[in-house]
Design an enzyme around this catalytic site. Structure first.
Site, PDB file in Angstrom:
ATOM      1  N   ASP A   1      48.402 -26.412  31.442  1.00  0.00           N
ATOM      2  CA  ASP A   1      48.373 -25.060  32.023  1.00  0.00           C
ATOM      3  C   ASP A   1      48.741 -23.984  31.002  1.00  0.00           C
ATOM      4  O   ASP A   1      49.586 -24.193  30.145  1.00  0.00           O
ATOM      5  CB  ASP A   1      49.366 -24.985  33.184  1.00  0.00           C
ATOM      6  CG  ASP A   1      48.912 -25.837  34.347  1.00  0.00           C
ATOM      7  OD1 ASP A   1      47.810 -25.585  34.855  1.00  0.00           O
ATOM      8  OD2 ASP A   1      49.656 -26.765  34.726  1.00  0.00           O
TER       9      ASP A   1
ATOM     10  N   THR B   1      51.290 -33.494  18.340  1.00  0.00           N
ATOM     11  CA  THR B   1      49.943 -33.875  18.763  1.00  0.00           C
ATOM     12  C   THR B   1      49.506 -35.037  17.877  1.00  0.00           C
ATOM     13  O   THR B   1      49.806 -35.051  16.677  1.00  0.00           O
ATOM     14  CB  THR B   1      48.893 -32.737  18.635  1.00  0.00           C
ATOM     15  OG1 THR B   1      47.576 -33.317  18.680  1.00  0.00           O
ATOM     16  CG2 THR B   1      48.990 -31.970  17.323  1.00  0.00           C
TER      17      THR B   1
ATOM     18  N   ASP C   1      46.693 -35.394  16.907  1.00  0.00           N
ATOM     19  CA  ASP C   1      45.609 -34.895  16.047  1.00  0.00           C
ATOM     20  C   ASP C   1      46.110 -34.384  14.694  1.00  0.00           C
ATOM     21  O   ASP C   1      45.315 -34.195  13.776  1.00  0.00           O
ATOM     22  CB  ASP C   1      44.855 -33.756  16.743  1.00  0.00           C
ATOM     23  CG  ASP C   1      44.084 -34.225  17.952  1.00  0.00           C
ATOM     24  OD1 ASP C   1      44.095 -35.439  18.230  1.00  0.00           O
ATOM     25  OD2 ASP C   1      43.476 -33.381  18.630  1.00  0.00           O
TER      26      ASP C   1
ATOM     27  N   MET D   1      40.369 -40.449  18.372  1.00  0.00           N
ATOM     28  CA  MET D   1      40.535 -39.094  18.914  1.00  0.00           C
ATOM     29  C   MET D   1      40.539 -38.043  17.801  1.00  0.00           C
ATOM     30  O   MET D   1      40.822 -38.360  16.648  1.00  0.00           O
ATOM     31  CB  MET D   1      41.802 -38.996  19.755  1.00  0.00           C
ATOM     32  CG  MET D   1      41.575 -39.404  21.200  1.00  0.00           C
ATOM     33  SD  MET D   1      43.019 -39.038  22.219  1.00  0.00           S
ATOM     34  CE  MET D   1      42.325 -39.291  23.848  1.00  0.00           C
TER      35      MET D   1
ATOM     36  N   HIS E   1      39.059 -33.844  18.246  1.00  0.00           N
ATOM     37  CA  HIS E   1      37.856 -33.047  18.469  1.00  0.00           C
ATOM     38  C   HIS E   1      37.564 -32.102  17.314  1.00  0.00           C
ATOM     39  O   HIS E   1      36.415 -31.852  16.978  1.00  0.00           O
ATOM     40  CB  HIS E   1      37.995 -32.229  19.764  1.00  0.00           C
ATOM     41  CG  HIS E   1      37.411 -32.939  20.930  1.00  0.00           C
ATOM     42  ND1 HIS E   1      38.145 -33.271  22.051  1.00  0.00           N
ATOM     43  CD2 HIS E   1      36.165 -33.413  21.147  1.00  0.00           C
ATOM     44  CE1 HIS E   1      37.355 -33.918  22.897  1.00  0.00           C
ATOM     45  NE2 HIS E   1      36.159 -34.012  22.378  1.00  0.00           N
TER      46      HIS E   1
ATOM     47  N   GLN F   1      45.496 -44.458  22.152  1.00  0.00           N
ATOM     48  CA  GLN F   1      46.145 -43.920  20.945  1.00  0.00           C
ATOM     49  C   GLN F   1      47.340 -43.039  21.267  1.00  0.00           C
ATOM     50  O   GLN F   1      48.138 -42.712  20.397  1.00  0.00           O
ATOM     51  CB  GLN F   1      45.139 -43.096  20.135  1.00  0.00           C
ATOM     52  CG  GLN F   1      44.007 -43.915  19.595  1.00  0.00           C
ATOM     53  CD  GLN F   1      42.789 -43.048  19.285  1.00  0.00           C
ATOM     54  OE1 GLN F   1      42.532 -42.718  18.144  1.00  0.00           O
ATOM     55  NE2 GLN F   1      42.035 -42.673  20.313  1.00  0.00           N
TER      56      GLN F   1
HETATM   57  O1  F6P Z   1      45.252 -32.962  22.047  1.00  0.00           O
HETATM   58  C1  F6P Z   1      45.270 -34.244  21.657  1.00  0.00           C
HETATM   59  C2  F6P Z   1      44.151 -35.046  22.258  1.00  0.00           C
HETATM   60  O2  F6P Z   1      44.622 -36.358  22.353  1.00  0.00           O
HETATM   61  C3  F6P Z   1      42.833 -34.997  21.492  1.00  0.00           C
HETATM   62  O3  F6P Z   1      42.787 -35.881  20.407  1.00  0.00           O
HETATM   63  C4  F6P Z   1      41.835 -35.358  22.556  1.00  0.00           C
HETATM   64  O4  F6P Z   1      40.591 -34.856  22.220  1.00  0.00           O
HETATM   65  C5  F6P Z   1      42.404 -34.704  23.770  1.00  0.00           C
HETATM   66  O5  F6P Z   1      43.798 -34.610  23.550  1.00  0.00           O
HETATM   67  C6  F6P Z   1      42.162 -35.437  25.066  1.00  0.00           C
HETATM   68  O6  F6P Z   1      42.685 -34.668  26.092  1.00  0.00           O
HETATM   69  P1  F6P Z   1      42.949 -35.158  27.591  1.00  0.00           P
HETATM   70  O7  F6P Z   1      44.199 -35.981  27.592  1.00  0.00           O
HETATM   71  O8  F6P Z   1      43.116 -33.899  28.339  1.00  0.00           O
HETATM   72  O9  F6P Z   1      41.771 -35.985  27.983  1.00  0.00           O
END
Ligand code: F6P
Length: 371
Positions: free
Chosen positions: A73, A131, A133, A175, A177, A297
């Site tokens: 959110d 994160t 990422d 993962m 994006h 992951q």
């Molecule tokens: O933000 C981290 C992440 O794990 C990204 O690597 C991935 O694309 C995304 O979150 C997935 O998000 P959600 O958990 O909302 O599917």
């Protein structure tokens, strides 16, 4: 002093270690009282909270996920009863009702933006970067990245033996994006033969050629590690062109068409990994299989490095609050926890620089990056 904590955005291993680090240092070293808000900014809006005493912070160091829960959110665009509303004012009321001296927000890029928004609305905010990422600006590593890289590397290790036995191409989607840290790090650590990341748009021919060259040299299998956001050079060119029109296009109609074009492109590239495997199969005449690692992951016990990072940054966050610092992210710089102004972090993304040593390492090994 009173300190609040919340976790926002996608979860990552090490969040509980960070909550514990902040809380224990706040209570033991600075005699603060600590409150946790549930499910990110939504819990702050709804004043759903729990008091965190020493006992609550015991036994969570090794636990995956977040004991506080999380959500994606946004304070200024919160979905309330099906309508998007700016709930910043309500959140300030909760913040004031708890007489908070600071609110510590643990999150990735989106959270840093939301945190800056709350800081500009008058809250004393400190953030931590987390994160899997690893793409938060201003820090050299984020909480959760190391564990996710371990998990992805182990998966690549395991895929090696089955790819070898069946003489197959295995395309493993990792993962990420917008940033390729995870695919590049795990790909290198796991010995992938091809590594595709969003920062380096790929050409199908180049990948097929590198796989055929391996085959000619006697290796009848290949591992392709691909970021979920990696795209072909043609798609990347379309995307960049549409983005430019959307930003600088002369008339509104043209900009709206470009916006629609970008949405269509997103749909078209959503299943890029399967389409990559199918095209490689066709071009190389080798069997290909796809493994999508997905949320695996993000789960489970954090690695020692993530526990240490989360604990160091967490305790430093409590120290910064005690010293009256706010409007900052507690970043990692080498062995140090340093304060970086939120303005320098929010809205930025740390992608893989094309001259990064990991990229150079991949190239000197002869790993194909698809370019
Ligand atoms: O933000 C981290 C992440 O794990 C990204 O690597 C991935 O694309 C995304 O979150 C997935 O998000 P959600 O958990 O909302 O599917």
């Amino acid at each position: 002093m009173n300190i609040g904590i919340l976790t926002a955005g996608g979860d990552s291993p090490g969040l509980n270690a960070a909550i514990r680090g902040i809380g224990k240092a706040a209570i033991r070293s600075h005699d603060m009282s600590v409150v946790g808000f549930r499910d990110g900014f939504r819990g702050l809006m709804q004043n759903r909270h729990i008091r965190l005493d020493s006992d609550d912070l015991s036994g969570i160091l090794t636990a995956g996920g977040t004991i506080l829960g999380t959500s994606r959110d946004k304070p200024s665009r919160m979905n309330v009863g099906g309508r998007e509303m700016d709930m910043t004012g309500i959140m300030i009321e909760t913040y004031e009702a708890h007489h908070l001296d600071a609110l510590v927000c643990l999150g990735g890029g989106g959270t840093q933006k939301n945190a800056l928004h709350l800081a500009q609305a008058g809250m004393r905010i400190v953030t931590l970067p987390k994160t899997i990422d690893n793409d938060v600006a201003g820090t050299d590593i984020t909480i959760g990245f190391d564990t996710a890289m371990d998990i992805a590397t182990e998966a690549i290790d395991r895929l090696h033996s089955t790819a070898h036995s069946h003489h197959r191409i295995i395309v493993v989607e990792v993962m990420g994006h917008n940033a390729g840290w995870l695919a590049l790090g795990a790909g290198l650590a796991g010995g992938a033969d091809v590594i595709l990341i969003p920062e380096v748009p790929y050409h199908m021919d180049a990948i097929a050629e590198s796989i055929l060259a391996r085959q000619a040299a006697g290796s009848r299998f290949s591992i392709v590690a691909v970021s979920e956001g990696a795209i072909t050079a043609d798609h990347a060119a379309d995307r960049d062109r549409l983005k430019e029109i959307r930003k600088t296009g002369d008339d509104e109609g043209e900009r709206a068409t470009a916006k629609q074009g970008l949405q269509d492109l997103k749909i078209e590239t959503a299943d890029a990994t399967h389409s990559l495997a199918a095209q490689l199969e066709e071009r190389t005449r080798l069997e290909a299989r796809v493994t999508i690692l997905g949320h695996v992951q993000r789960g489970g016990t954090p690695s020692p490095l993530d526990r240490l990072l989360a604990t160091r940054l967490g305790t430093a966050a409590a120290d910064f609050v005690a010293a009256g610092r706010h409007g900052i992210m507690v970043a990692n710089s080498g062995d140090e926890a340093v304060a970086v102004p939120l303005e320098e972090v929010a809205g930025q993304r740390r992608t893989v620089p094309l001259d990064h040593p990991w990229v150079a390492t991949a190239r000197s090994l002869g790993v194909s990056l698809g370019d």
